[in-house]
Write a protein that holds these residues in place. Sequence first.
Motif, PDB file in Angstrom:
ATOM      1  N   ASP A 170       3.417  42.907   5.627  1.00 11.54           N
ATOM      2  CA  ASP A 170       4.048  41.583   5.548  1.00 11.54           C
ATOM      3  C   ASP A 170       5.510  41.720   5.974  1.00 11.54           C
ATOM      4  O   ASP A 170       6.086  42.803   5.871  1.00 11.54           O
ATOM      5  CB  ASP A 170       3.968  41.092   4.082  1.00 11.54           C
ATOM      6  N   ASP A 171       6.092  40.627   6.464  1.00 13.82           N
ATOM      7  CA  ASP A 171       7.522  40.658   6.790  1.00 13.82           C
ATOM      8  C   ASP A 171       8.369  40.191   5.602  1.00 13.82           C
ATOM      9  O   ASP A 171       9.599  40.225   5.677  1.00 13.82           O
ATOM     10  CB  ASP A 171       7.825  39.763   8.007  1.00 13.82           C
ATOM     11  N   ASP A 217       2.335  34.943   9.662  1.00 14.32           N
ATOM     12  CA  ASP A 217       3.574  34.515  10.316  1.00 14.32           C
ATOM     13  C   ASP A 217       4.647  35.606  10.320  1.00 14.32           C
ATOM     14  O   ASP A 217       5.023  36.133   9.275  1.00 14.32           O
ATOM     15  CB  ASP A 217       4.096  33.238   9.636  1.00 14.32           C
ATOM     16  N   ASP A 218       5.084  35.950  11.487  1.00 17.63           N
ATOM     17  CA  ASP A 218       6.083  36.989  11.735  1.00 17.63           C
ATOM     18  C   ASP A 218       5.591  38.397  11.398  1.00 17.63           C
ATOM     19  O   ASP A 218       6.379  39.337  11.301  1.00 17.63           O
ATOM     20  CB  ASP A 218       7.408  36.666  11.036  1.00 17.63           C
ATOM     21  N   THR A 219       4.265  38.518  11.234  1.00 14.14           N
ATOM     22  CA  THR A 219       3.651  39.837  11.111  1.00 14.14           C
ATOM     23  C   THR A 219       2.677  40.048  12.279  1.00 14.14           C
ATOM     24  O   THR A 219       2.736  41.068  12.961  1.00 14.14           O
ATOM     25  CB  THR A 219       2.941  40.002   9.744  1.00 14.14           C
ATOM     26  N   ASP A 279      -0.396  39.785   6.470  1.00  8.55           N
ATOM     27  CA  ASP A 279       0.244  38.472   6.571  1.00  8.55           C
ATOM     28  C   ASP A 279       0.129  37.972   8.026  1.00  8.55           C
ATOM     29  O   ASP A 279      -0.123  38.768   8.938  1.00  8.55           O
ATOM     30  CB  ASP A 279       1.723  38.648   6.179  1.00  8.55           C
TER      31      ASP A 279
HETATM   32 MG   LIG Z   1       5.327  36.201   7.125  1.00  2.00          MG
END
Ligand SMILES: [Mg+2]
Length: 190
Positions: free
Chosen positions: A142-143, A8-10, A6
Amino acid sequence: MRIGIDIDDTIADTNEMLEAYAGIYDKLYKEGHGIVDKNCYKFNGMYDWSEEDRLDFFKTYMVEVLENVEVKDYVVDVIKKLRQEGNEIIFITTRDGDYIEDCYKLTKTWLDEKNVEYDMIIAGDKRKSDYADSLKFDLFIDDSIKNCTKVSEKGIDVLLFDTKYNRYNKDFKRVKNWQEIYEYIHDMKK
Ligand SMILES: [Mg+2]
């Protein structure tokens, strides 16, 4: 190994940047009451905004954030090393919303600008678990608890990237940075 990752934020500090921009939006377009509930995940709750405000905020700033967001520490080097060692890297991101015209192009431009290597990009599609299954991912990172759950149901190993809003979850192996991910992948191969 084929590794699905992933964005975003990963590999990107997206939420951090969105939070900074939310503060700006609140001051410029709203009454600037500031944060009213710092633990609320949704911006219309964190701030004194309506759902309409939240959507207008995304429409106003989302593309700017996604174009400029910082890569997390160690990502560039770890991904490069993993590819040199014969692993395949597939970035898979949803990034939905009417405010993004060409999700693939935006994502590819950002990865190239940040010198993040990859073998394939799948962008703007919600069906992560279907891709994970049909492309036979060996590992998925992934987050999102929802994505990790769906992909692990296909029998694929998952790593949950630590964020402040997924800490209650104990179902998945949690990783806090990309050095840790590198070590985990090496241990997997033993
Ligand atoms: Mg994400």
